[in-house]
Motif scaffolding. Structure first.
Motif, mmCIF file in Angstrom:
data_model
loop_
_atom_site.group_PDB
_atom_site.id
_atom_site.type_symbol
_atom_site.label_atom_id
_atom_site.label_comp_id
_atom_site.label_asym_id
_atom_site.label_seq_id
_atom_site.Cartn_x
_atom_site.Cartn_y
_atom_site.Cartn_z
ATOM 1 N N UNK A 122 0.818 -1.212 0.000
ATOM 2 C CA UNK A 122 0.000 0.000 0.000
ATOM 3 C C UNK A 122 0.853 1.264 0.000
ATOM 4 N N UNK A 123 2.000 1.210 0.619
ATOM 5 C CA UNK A 123 2.897 2.381 0.655
ATOM 6 C C UNK A 123 3.717 2.529 -0.618
ATOM 7 N N UNK A 124 3.575 1.591 -1.526
ATOM 8 C CA UNK A 124 4.278 1.700 -2.793
ATOM 9 C C UNK A 124 5.705 1.190 -2.768
ATOM 10 N N UNK A 125 6.043 0.412 -1.764
ATOM 11 C CA UNK A 125 7.397 -0.132 -1.695
ATOM 12 C C UNK A 125 7.636 -1.189 -2.762
ATOM 13 N N UNK A 126 6.561 -1.782 -3.238
ATOM 14 C CA UNK A 126 6.642 -2.802 -4.273
ATOM 15 C C UNK A 126 5.622 -2.461 -5.352
ATOM 16 N N UNK A 127 5.894 -2.825 -6.591
ATOM 17 C CA UNK A 127 4.954 -2.502 -7.675
ATOM 18 C C UNK A 127 3.622 -3.224 -7.490
ATOM 19 N N UNK A 128 2.563 -2.456 -7.476
ATOM 20 C CA UNK A 128 1.231 -2.984 -7.169
ATOM 21 C C UNK A 128 0.801 -4.083 -8.139
ATOM 22 N N UNK A 129 1.011 -3.860 -9.425
ATOM 23 C CA UNK A 129 0.544 -4.839 -10.420
ATOM 24 C C UNK A 129 1.232 -6.190 -10.222
ATOM 25 N N UNK A 130 2.517 -6.156 -9.980
ATOM 26 C CA UNK A 130 3.257 -7.406 -9.785
ATOM 27 C C UNK A 130 2.853 -8.095 -8.479
ATOM 28 N N UNK A 131 2.659 -7.299 -7.435
ATOM 29 C CA UNK A 131 2.255 -7.869 -6.146
ATOM 30 C C UNK A 131 0.845 -8.439 -6.228
ATOM 31 N N UNK A 132 -0.024 -7.764 -6.981
ATOM 32 C CA UNK A 132 -1.386 -8.283 -7.145
ATOM 33 C C UNK A 132 -1.352 -9.640 -7.830
ATOM 34 N N UNK A 133 -0.522 -9.743 -8.841
ATOM 35 C CA UNK A 133 -0.395 -11.004 -9.565
ATOM 36 C C UNK A 133 0.096 -12.120 -8.639
ATOM 37 N N UNK A 134 1.022 -11.794 -7.740
ATOM 38 C CA UNK A 134 1.618 -12.807 -6.870
ATOM 39 C C UNK A 134 0.818 -13.093 -5.597
ATOM 40 N N UNK A 135 0.122 -12.086 -5.066
ATOM 41 C CA UNK A 135 -0.483 -12.239 -3.738
ATOM 42 C C UNK A 135 -1.999 -12.073 -3.688
ATOM 43 N N UNK A 136 -2.621 -11.727 -4.790
ATOM 44 C CA UNK A 136 -4.071 -11.518 -4.788
ATOM 45 C C UNK A 136 -4.810 -12.742 -4.277
ATOM 46 N N UNK A 137 -4.455 -13.883 -4.781
ATOM 47 C CA UNK A 137 -5.129 -15.120 -4.389
ATOM 48 C C UNK A 137 -4.927 -15.427 -2.902
ATOM 49 N N UNK A 138 -3.715 -15.244 -2.414
ATOM 50 C CA UNK A 138 -3.427 -15.535 -1.005
ATOM 51 C C UNK A 138 -4.203 -14.599 -0.079
#
Length: 157
Positions: free
Chosen positions: A109-125
């Motif tokens: 949420x703070x933008x430390x990691x790219x949102x699109x990539x994190x969504x792809x990796x962690x959305x399901x979890x």
């Protein structure tokens, strides 16, 4: 004659000043190039550090999740263990796992990691955890960052 001599000495002084200014300009250009190169190296190191931090998050979450799931399995299979003891350990492991997810969600949420990539990796979890434990992510939850990230990703489709 004196005027001509004075003019020649002034001309010489101007030439020396121009040469010194030219050398200072070269030094500034070289210094700027070196500073830019150093900043570029520092930026690359920060990028590497950011991804190393993500790896630490992932390792920590995996360890906590494994402990949490092992205790859940123990609770289901154990007939002889004291249920209260197992329940306390289970609750502690669940909280620990959720706290690690909350820290990751906060970083995303703070933008430390790219949102699109994190969504792809962690959305399901994130979705799986929020849906599997709705009471833990209800109004007034301690895990507000997880809920905020979950809602944002749900709104994005």
């Amino acid at each position: 004659m004196q005027t001509l001599t004075l003019a020649q000495s002034q001309l010489s002084a101007y030439w020396v000043a121009d040469i010194i200014a030219f050398l200072a300009l070269i030094a500034a250009i070289v210094g700027g190039a070196l500073a830019f190169k150093n900043v570029k190296v520092i930026a690359e190191q920060l990028e590497i550090a950011r991804w190393n931090t993500l790896l630490s998050f992932e390792q920590d979450m995996a360890t906590r999740r494994t402990k949490f799931h092992d205790l859940a399995l123990d609770m289901q299979l154990s007939e002889t263990a004291q249920p209260k003891f197992l329940q306390e350990r289970y609750d502690e492991a669940r909280e620990s796992y959720f706290n690690s997810l909350d820290r990751l969600a906060s970083s995303i949420l703070r933008g430390h990691f790219p949102d699109a990539e994190m969504k792809q990796d962690y959305h399901e979890a994130i979705t799986e955890v929020v849906r599997a434990f709705p009471d833990d992510f209800d109004t007034g939850t301690r895990y507000r960052k997880i809920v905020k990230l979950y809602n944002r990703w749900q709104d994005q489709g």
